[in-house]
Design a protein around this motif. Structure first.
Motif, PDB file in Angstrom:
ATOM      1  N   LYS A 142     -19.471 -11.111  10.481  1.00  0.00           N
ATOM      2  CA  LYS A 142     -20.030 -10.115   9.579  1.00  0.00           C
ATOM      3  C   LYS A 142     -19.040  -9.005   9.250  1.00  0.00           C
ATOM      4  O   LYS A 142     -19.223  -8.287   8.283  1.00  0.00           O
ATOM      5  CB  LYS A 142     -21.283  -9.494  10.195  1.00  0.00           C
ATOM      6  N   MET A 143     -18.004  -8.872  10.067  1.00  0.00           N
ATOM      7  CA  MET A 143     -17.021  -7.808   9.853  1.00  0.00           C
ATOM      8  C   MET A 143     -16.159  -8.140   8.635  1.00  0.00           C
ATOM      9  O   MET A 143     -15.738  -9.275   8.467  1.00  0.00           O
ATOM     10  CB  MET A 143     -16.116  -7.658  11.084  1.00  0.00           C
ATOM     11  N   PRO A 144     -15.881  -7.153   7.804  1.00  0.00           N
ATOM     12  CA  PRO A 144     -14.991  -7.422   6.666  1.00  0.00           C
ATOM     13  C   PRO A 144     -13.546  -7.591   7.147  1.00  0.00           C
ATOM     14  O   PRO A 144     -13.113  -6.952   8.097  1.00  0.00           O
ATOM     15  CB  PRO A 144     -15.129  -6.166   5.796  1.00  0.00           C
ATOM     16  N   ARG A 145     -12.825  -8.459   6.492  1.00  0.00           N
ATOM     17  CA  ARG A 145     -11.432  -8.716   6.859  1.00  0.00           C
ATOM     18  C   ARG A 145     -10.522  -7.773   6.100  1.00  0.00           C
ATOM     19  O   ARG A 145     -10.711  -7.530   4.913  1.00  0.00           O
ATOM     20  CB  ARG A 145     -11.038 -10.144   6.522  1.00  0.00           C
ATOM     21  N   ALA A 146      -9.536  -7.268   6.801  1.00  0.00           N
ATOM     22  CA  ALA A 146      -8.518  -6.445   6.155  1.00  0.00           C
ATOM     23  C   ALA A 146      -7.437  -7.384   5.627  1.00  0.00           C
ATOM     24  O   ALA A 146      -6.898  -8.203   6.361  1.00  0.00           O
ATOM     25  CB  ALA A 146      -7.936  -5.459   7.144  1.00  0.00           C
ATOM     26  N   ARG A 147      -7.141  -7.262   4.350  1.00  0.00           N
ATOM     27  CA  ARG A 147      -6.160  -8.145   3.730  1.00  0.00           C
ATOM     28  C   ARG A 147      -5.235  -7.304   2.858  1.00  0.00           C
ATOM     29  O   ARG A 147      -5.681  -6.487   2.068  1.00  0.00           O
ATOM     30  CB  ARG A 147      -6.846  -9.200   2.891  1.00  0.00           C
ATOM     31  N   ILE A 148      -3.967  -7.528   3.025  1.00  0.00           N
ATOM     32  CA  ILE A 148      -2.980  -6.826   2.215  1.00  0.00           C
ATOM     33  C   ILE A 148      -2.867  -7.575   0.892  1.00  0.00           C
ATOM     34  O   ILE A 148      -2.547  -8.760   0.865  1.00  0.00           O
ATOM     35  CB  ILE A 148      -1.627  -6.761   2.935  1.00  0.00           C
ATOM     36  N   ALA A 149      -3.129  -6.888  -0.202  1.00  0.00           N
ATOM     37  CA  ALA A 149      -3.157  -7.528  -1.511  1.00  0.00           C
ATOM     38  C   ALA A 149      -1.758  -7.841  -2.033  1.00  0.00           C
ATOM     39  O   ALA A 149      -1.553  -8.846  -2.702  1.00  0.00           O
ATOM     40  CB  ALA A 149      -3.897  -6.649  -2.508  1.00  0.00           C
ATOM     41  N   SER A 150      -0.787  -7.004  -1.731  1.00  0.00           N
ATOM     42  CA  SER A 150       0.562  -7.188  -2.258  1.00  0.00           C
ATOM     43  C   SER A 150       1.286  -8.309  -1.517  1.00  0.00           C
ATOM     44  O   SER A 150       1.392  -8.275  -0.286  1.00  0.00           O
ATOM     45  CB  SER A 150       1.351  -5.883  -2.121  1.00  0.00           C
ATOM     46  N   PRO A 151       1.798  -9.298  -2.255  1.00  0.00           N
ATOM     47  CA  PRO A 151       2.552 -10.367  -1.592  1.00  0.00           C
ATOM     48  C   PRO A 151       3.807  -9.842  -0.887  1.00  0.00           C
ATOM     49  O   PRO A 151       4.186 -10.341   0.171  1.00  0.00           O
ATOM     50  CB  PRO A 151       2.937 -11.311  -2.731  1.00  0.00           C
ATOM     51  N   MET A 152       4.424  -8.815  -1.461  1.00  0.00           N
ATOM     52  CA  MET A 152       5.649  -8.269  -0.881  1.00  0.00           C
ATOM     53  C   MET A 152       5.365  -7.570   0.452  1.00  0.00           C
ATOM     54  O   MET A 152       6.087  -7.774   1.425  1.00  0.00           O
ATOM     55  CB  MET A 152       6.266  -7.286  -1.874  1.00  0.00           C
ATOM     56  N   LEU A 153       4.319  -6.751   0.494  1.00  0.00           N
ATOM     57  CA  LEU A 153       3.993  -6.048   1.742  1.00  0.00           C
ATOM     58  C   LEU A 153       3.538  -7.006   2.833  1.00  0.00           C
ATOM     59  O   LEU A 153       3.906  -6.850   3.993  1.00  0.00           O
ATOM     60  CB  LEU A 153       2.927  -4.986   1.488  1.00  0.00           C
ATOM     61  N   SER A 154       2.755  -7.996   2.464  1.00  0.00           N
ATOM     62  CA  SER A 154       2.313  -8.958   3.482  1.00  0.00           C
ATOM     63  C   SER A 154       3.489  -9.779   3.997  1.00  0.00           C
ATOM     64  O   SER A 154       3.582 -10.056   5.188  1.00  0.00           O
ATOM     65  CB  SER A 154       1.216  -9.860   2.924  1.00  0.00           C
ATOM     66  N   GLY A 155       4.396 -10.148   3.104  1.00  0.00           N
ATOM     67  CA  GLY A 155       5.592 -10.883   3.537  1.00  0.00           C
ATOM     68  C   GLY A 155       6.466 -10.049   4.452  1.00  0.00           C
ATOM     69  O   GLY A 155       6.982 -10.542   5.459  1.00  0.00           O
ATOM     70  N   LEU A 156       6.650  -8.764   4.112  1.00  0.00           N
ATOM     71  CA  LEU A 156       7.440  -7.882   4.984  1.00  0.00           C
ATOM     72  C   LEU A 156       6.786  -7.699   6.340  1.00  0.00           C
ATOM     73  O   LEU A 156       7.464  -7.677   7.366  1.00  0.00           O
ATOM     74  CB  LEU A 156       7.633  -6.522   4.313  1.00  0.00           C
ATOM     75  N   LEU A 157       5.459  -7.572   6.358  1.00  0.00           N
ATOM     76  CA  LEU A 157       4.750  -7.424   7.626  1.00  0.00           C
ATOM     77  C   LEU A 157       4.958  -8.657   8.507  1.00  0.00           C
ATOM     78  O   LEU A 157       5.292  -8.536   9.686  1.00  0.00           O
ATOM     79  CB  LEU A 157       3.256  -7.189   7.375  1.00  0.00           C
ATOM     80  N   TYR A 158       4.796  -9.838   7.925  1.00  0.00           N
ATOM     81  CA  TYR A 158       5.013 -11.068   8.682  1.00  0.00           C
ATOM     82  C   TYR A 158       6.472 -11.195   9.129  1.00  0.00           C
ATOM     83  O   TYR A 158       6.749 -11.655  10.236  1.00  0.00           O
ATOM     84  CB  TYR A 158       4.616 -12.297   7.855  1.00  0.00           C
ATOM     85  N   THR A 159       7.402 -10.781   8.272  1.00  0.00           N
ATOM     86  CA  THR A 159       8.812 -10.844   8.625  1.00  0.00           C
ATOM     87  C   THR A 159       9.106  -9.989   9.842  1.00  0.00           C
ATOM     88  O   THR A 159       9.776 -10.427  10.783  1.00  0.00           O
ATOM     89  CB  THR A 159       9.681 -10.393   7.434  1.00  0.00           C
TER      90      THR A 159
END
Length: 129
Positions: free
Chosen positions: A6-23
């Protein structure tokens, strides 16, 4: 029913920011594993620069993959820009923390980061959700 569903998921919309976070997550995890291997095995410290280049390369490849998958088009572009941003951050940290100047190896690092990020982005675009 699981209350976590039931909890909403936090998702980074920007492909660049999500890629940098994973990097950066993969870079930190790889550095931790390399440190533990240095501590508990007979791994040589004089090869540490090679290990760090491999860790950076894998992190950028995975970050480009995530960035390309989230972008869903122009994966080479998103992954390549991610590689450039990451390499500029690493070069800036090296300059500010260790007073490392711009050398021929720095230009090679930036080029390889762009190419690995672009390669990861090309693979990421072709992944299915």
């Amino acid at each position: 029913m699981n209350p976590l569903e039931k909890m909403p998921r936090a998702r980074i919309a920007s492909p660049m920011l999500s890629g940098l976070l994973y990097t950066f997550i993969w870079m930190i995890a790889g550095t931790l594993v390399a440190s533990l291997l240095l501590l508990f095995t007979g791994m040589q410290e004089n090869r540490l620069s090679t290990y760090s280049l491999v860790i950076h390369g894998l992190a950028i490849l995975i970050g480009g993959l995530v960035s390309g998958k989230r972008a869903q088009s122009k994966g080479w572009y998103h992954g390549g820009i991610l590689g450039l941003i990451y390499s500029v951050i690493v070069v800036m940290i090296g300059f500010l923390a260790f007073d490392a100047g711009f050398q021929k190896e720095t230009a090679v690092l930036i080029t390889l980061c762009f190419l690995l990020g672009a390669l990861g982005g090309m693979f990421g675009v072709n992944l299915k959700k």
